[in-house]
Every structure is written in structure tokens, then in C-alpha cells.
Design a protein around this motif. Structure first.
Motif, PDB file in Angstrom:
ATOM      1  N   SER A  84       9.626  -2.252  -0.589  1.00 66.06           N
ATOM      2  CA  SER A  84       8.458  -1.510  -0.125  1.00 66.06           C
ATOM      3  C   SER A  84       8.334  -0.172  -0.862  1.00 66.06           C
ATOM      4  O   SER A  84       9.326   0.533  -1.041  1.00 66.06           O
ATOM      5  N   GLY A  85       7.129   0.123  -1.323  1.00 64.30           N
ATOM      6  CA  GLY A  85       6.876   1.421  -1.945  1.00 64.30           C
ATOM      7  C   GLY A  85       7.165   1.481  -3.437  1.00 64.30           C
ATOM      8  O   GLY A  85       7.003   2.536  -4.051  1.00 64.30           O
ATOM      9  N   CYS A  86       7.546   0.346  -4.063  1.00 61.22           N
ATOM     10  CA  CYS A  86       7.921   0.412  -5.490  1.00 61.22           C
ATOM     11  C   CYS A  86       6.701   0.403  -6.413  1.00 61.22           C
ATOM     12  O   CYS A  86       6.838   0.584  -7.613  1.00 61.22           O
ATOM     13  N   LYS A 100       4.094  -2.173  -6.330  1.00 58.25           N
ATOM     14  CA  LYS A 100       3.545  -3.509  -6.614  1.00 58.25           C
ATOM     15  C   LYS A 100       2.058  -3.590  -6.280  1.00 58.25           C
ATOM     16  O   LYS A 100       1.253  -4.035  -7.088  1.00 58.25           O
ATOM     17  N   THR A 101       1.716  -3.155  -5.042  1.00 58.94           N
ATOM     18  CA  THR A 101       0.322  -3.267  -4.613  1.00 58.94           C
ATOM     19  C   THR A 101      -0.573  -2.411  -5.494  1.00 58.94           C
ATOM     20  O   THR A 101      -1.693  -2.808  -5.830  1.00 58.94           O
ATOM     21  N   THR A 102      -0.071  -1.248  -5.879  1.00 53.60           N
ATOM     22  CA  THR A 102      -0.876  -0.375  -6.735  1.00 53.60           C
ATOM     23  C   THR A 102      -1.165  -1.074  -8.068  1.00 53.60           C
ATOM     24  O   THR A 102      -2.287  -1.001  -8.580  1.00 53.60           O
TER      25      THR A 102
HETATM   26  N1  LIG Z   1      -3.661   5.695  -0.706  1.00 52.30           N
HETATM   27  C1  LIG Z   1      -2.483   6.268  -0.999  1.00 52.30           C
HETATM   28  N2  LIG Z   1      -2.352   7.605  -1.042  1.00 52.30           N
HETATM   29  C2  LIG Z   1      -1.176   8.201  -1.362  1.00 52.30           C
HETATM   30  N3  LIG Z   1      -0.051   7.506  -1.656  1.00 52.30           N
HETATM   31  C3  LIG Z   1      -0.115   6.175  -1.605  1.00 52.30           C
HETATM   32  C4  LIG Z   1      -1.322   5.476  -1.283  1.00 52.30           C
HETATM   33  N4  LIG Z   1      -1.081   4.139  -1.333  1.00 52.30           N
HETATM   34  C5  LIG Z   1       0.227   4.007  -1.671  1.00 52.30           C
HETATM   35  N5  LIG Z   1       0.807   5.210  -1.835  1.00 52.30           N
HETATM   36  C6  LIG Z   1       2.202   5.449  -2.226  1.00 52.30           C
HETATM   37  O1  LIG Z   1       2.407   4.874  -3.503  1.00 52.30           O
HETATM   38  C7  LIG Z   1       3.682   4.257  -3.589  1.00 52.30           C
HETATM   39  C8  LIG Z   1       3.523   2.811  -4.014  1.00 52.30           C
HETATM   40  O2  LIG Z   1       2.801   2.108  -3.008  1.00 52.30           O
HETATM   41  P1  LIG Z   1       2.485   0.560  -3.127  1.00 52.30           P
HETATM   42  O3  LIG Z   1       1.659   0.180  -1.926  1.00 52.30           O
HETATM   43  O4  LIG Z   1       1.944   0.258  -4.463  1.00 52.30           O
HETATM   44  O5  LIG Z   1       3.940  -0.044  -3.008  1.00 52.30           O
HETATM   45  P2  LIG Z   1       4.375  -1.534  -2.684  1.00 52.30           P
HETATM   46  O6  LIG Z   1       5.512  -1.809  -3.587  1.00 52.30           O
HETATM   47  O7  LIG Z   1       3.225  -2.450  -2.723  1.00 52.30           O
HETATM   48  O8  LIG Z   1       4.920  -1.388  -1.209  1.00 52.30           O
HETATM   49  P3  LIG Z   1       4.436  -2.102   0.134  1.00 52.30           P
HETATM   50  O9  LIG Z   1       4.919  -3.499   0.041  1.00 52.30           O
HETATM   51  O10 LIG Z   1       5.111  -1.306   1.202  1.00 52.30           O
HETATM   52  O11 LIG Z   1       2.935  -1.953   0.134  1.00 52.30           O
HETATM   53  C9  LIG Z   1       4.329   4.433  -2.224  1.00 52.30           C
HETATM   54  O12 LIG Z   1       5.194   5.528  -2.280  1.00 52.30           O
HETATM   55  C10 LIG Z   1       3.161   4.735  -1.315  1.00 52.30           C
HETATM   56  O13 LIG Z   1       3.569   5.575  -0.251  1.00 52.30           O
END
Ligand SMILES: Nc1ncnc2c1ncn2[C@@H]1O[C@H](COP(=O)(O)OP(=O)(O)OP(=O)(O)O)[C@@H](O)[C@H]1O
Length: 349
Positions: free
Chosen positions: A39-41, A43-45
Motif C-alpha cells: 500500500s502506498g508504493c 501503483k494506483t498513481t
Molecule cells: N490525491 C492524493 N493527494 C495526496 N497524496 C496522495 C493522493 N493519492 C495518493 N497519494 C499518496 O501517494 C502515494 C501513492 O499512492 P497510490 O495510491 O498510488 O499507492 P498504491 O500503491 O496504489 O497504494 P494503495 O494500494 O494503498 O492505493 C501514497 O503515499 C498516497 O498517500
């Protein structure tokens, strides 16, 4: 050769905080790729950048060979020909199943479109539900509508963000296999974001592992599971055991016997990681004597916690249920040393 989706050196920051730090990845035609990480690495971004829902700050994105994003270019999501399936499915509650699926293909002639929608519903086993409303469907059925809706405009690439994690665990494996079968039969290149290593192993042709906004390793499921590049990747796929040692004359002494080390590690302190399945019961006298501190049945395997005089921390062993032993028993344990992975103690997991 360019893939169905190419990210090159993509960078992105939220409020000045770098969350994607130079990610490059490719999804080849017909390939299912899982983007895996905690979580938070980031991926979704990455997926949102590929879809056009976020603007990158550096790097490029190509879909079907066409550049859709760079520092100066931003093609909007609806013009990228990407299919998007999100964790909550995001169906339109006021449209029927068929209308949901037809939503993205309004510009084709009606009879072609109607036939195409019926074919798609047939393929996801929902033809009988064409006139139903989303709230009348189970979670698994809603997921299939979301998949059909994303497939209807014939995207160059499908992007799926944790598409199965909202489903009941008893449904998940079945829904997942059906979705993969549909994607494979239509040869739709797909990027699936997941935090679940078992899911990635179950569906991916290739797995890309991310940590702290970077790609750590990319390879087939076998490559990343059997040849992890560092302790993080090793432990992410479940490797609860590690032993410390030092390399002398090309070998590290362990209680299970000496292990060969690469010449580059000569003289170094090392950490040796292994899975519970690398340990097996031996005949008394043939293995290391150990005491069973705990024994639990986890479906087909029994998980043991073992202690031994020469060990600072207990080891975890997983073995077939038919060899079950009891708490308090003394057992002899041997190890498949080929399954031990050695890393410099300076490489952090
Ligand atoms: N809209 C936003 N504003 C500020 N920071 C954000 C936002 N969305 C995500 N983040 C931060 O960016 C980082 C990457 O988030 P992301 O959602 O891409 O991670 P992830 O690997 O998909 O994790 P998860 O499975 O928990 O969604 C995290 O530290 C998150 O807190």
C-alpha cells in the motif's frame, strides 16, 4: 518494439512529494501484467497516469504506439482508448446492465452496437441480466458488467485497479479466473494493479514489483518468485525465515550445512532467506533436532514454529498435512539448500 502500453521514466509528485520516481514499464500485445506492491508504493498513481487521470511531471506514456502523455502533451482519458475497471466497479445505478455496457459505444450504428453488447454480455455470462439494474446483481456479477463495459469500446489496453479486492474471498478466485479468460480470449493487453502476491501469481503473464515509487523487479511469475532480486521481493512473496552468516572461502556455514556464496560476497556478512516449504521432516538422526513450539492447520498445509539450540529466532516450516506433528514433539528437520537465497546484509528488505 512498442507495447500496447509503454511508460518511460514516469515521474509524479503530490504536493511536492515524489510518489512515482522514474517508472518504466511495458504491457505487450495480449499480455496480462500485474503491477504489485505494498500500500502506498505508487501503483494506483501509475495506473491513473496511464489512464490520463493524472498529469505526469516527467517521462512519457504511449498507448498503442501513440504518445498520449509527456511534459507537454496530455491526451484526455476518453481519447486514449484505454478501458478502466476500478475496485468499486462504478456502474451507473440509473442504467440497466445493457445500457451500462453500451455507454462507451454510442457512436456506432444501433444494430451493430446492440449485437456487440449482447455478444459481450454472453461472454461474461450475463445475457439473461441485460435488463436488470446494477443493484439487483451480486458483487461478482457487477464486476463482470464493469469488465464488459470497459471492453465494449475495444480499448488498446485495459487498466484495472484492484478489480477483485472488493469481492468476498469465496467468490474472488472464480471471478478472477473468468475475467482473465475473457481478457485472454479477446487478447486484450491488461495492466492489473494489486497488493496481493497470490493474485499476481494466479493471473499474470508478467509481474512488475514496485516499492517507494520505483520498479524493483519485473519478470514472469516464476522469475520473481524463484529469483527475487532482494530481500524485499523475497519476503513480499512470503519468506518468513532468515539466518545471518558470513562468507568464508566461498561458503556460509548454517545449521543445515554449508551454502555456496557468489565470489562477490566473499568476506561479507550475509542474510539468508527461505520459505517454510524449504524445510522438511527427516528421519531421526538425519536432520537438525528441533522442538515443535506451535502447529497449525492452514488448509492443505500444516504450519510449524520450530526452535533449536543453535537458533536465536524460531523457524517457520510448512509441510503437507499428512505428515502432521504435535506441539511439544521433537522432530528432525532438513532443508532444501537450493531454495535458500543469500543477500548481502547491507541489502535491506
Ligand atoms: N490525491 C492524493 N493527494 C495526496 N497524496 C496522495 C493522493 N493519492 C495518493 N497519494 C499518496 O501517494 C502515494 C501513492 O499512492 P497510490 O495510491 O498510488 O499507492 P498504491 O500503491 O496504489 O497504494 P494503495 O494500494 O494503498 O492505493 C501514497 O503515499 C498516497 O498517500
Amino acid at each position: 518494439m512498442s507495447g500496447a502500453l509503454d511508460l518511460q521514466d514516469v515521474q509524479f509528485a503530490y504536493d511536492g512529494d515524489d510518489v512515482v520516481r522514474g517508472v518504466s514499464l511495458t504491457v505487450a500485445p495480449g499480455e496480462i501484467v500485474c503491477l504489485l506492491g505494498p500500500s502506498g508504493c505508487g501503483k494506483t498513481t501509475c495506473l491513473r497516469i496511464a489512464a490520463g487521470l493524472e498529469r505526469l511531471t516527467r517521462g512519457t506514456v504511449r498507448v498503442g504506439g501513440r504518445q498520449v502523455a509527456s511534459k507537454d502533451v496530455h491526451v484526455p482519458p476518453e481519447q486514449r482508448r484505454v478501458g478502466l475497471v476500478l475496485q468499486d466497479f462504478a456502474l451507473f445505478p440509473h442504467l440497466t446492465v445493457a445500457q451500462n455496457v453500451a455507454f462507451g459505444v454510442q457512436n456506432r450504428d444501433k444494430s451493430t452496437r446492440d449485437q456487440q453488447i449482447l455478444d459481450l454480455l454472453d461472454q461474461v455470462d450475463l445475457k439473461a441480466y441485460a435488463d436488470a439494474w446494477p443493484h439487483q446483481l451480486s458483487g461478482g456479477q457487477q464486476q463482470r458488467v464493469a469488465l464488459a463495459r470497459a471492453l465494449a469500446p475495444e480499448p488498446y489496453v485495459m487498466l484495472m485497479d484492484e478489480p477483485f479486492s472488493g469481492l468476498d474471498v469465496t467468490l474472488r478466485a472464480d471471478v478472477r479466473q473468468r475475467a482473465v479468460a475473457v481478457l485472454k480470449s479477446r487478447a486484450v493487453p491488461t495492466l492489473i494493479v494489486t497488493h496481493d502476491p497470490d493474485e499476481a501469481l494466479a493471473v499474470a503473464d508478467r509481474i512488475i514489483i514496485m516499492r517507494d515509487g520505483r520498479v524493483l523487479q519485473a519478470g514472469t511469475p516464476e522469475e520473481v518468485y524463484l529469483n527475487p532480486v532482494d530481500p524485499f521481493v523475497m519476503t513480499f512473496f512470503g519468506a518468513p525465515n532468515h539466518l545471518m552468516g558470513s562468507v568464508q572461502n566461498g561458503k556460509v556455514a548454517t545449521l543445515f550445512g554449508p551454502i555456496s556464496a557468489s565470489p562477490s560476497l566473499e568476506g561479507e556478512n550475509v542474510a539468508i532467506y527461505f520459505r517454510g516449504t524449504a524445510l522438511t521432516l527427516a528421519k531421526p538422526g538425519d536432520g537438525v533436532p528441533m522442538r515443535v513450539e506451535d502447529a497449525r492447520l492452514l488448509g492443505p498445509v500444516q504450519r510449524l514454529i520450530l526452535t533449536s539450540e543453535g537458533l536465536d529466532t524460531p523457524l517457520i516450516m510448512e509441510q503437507p498435512r499428512r505428515h502432521a506433528v504435535k506441539i511439544g514433539e521433537m522432530v528432525a528437520v532438513c532443508a532444501t539448500l537450493d531454495e535458500f537465497h543469500m543477500f548481502s546484509a547491507n541489502t535491506h528488505g
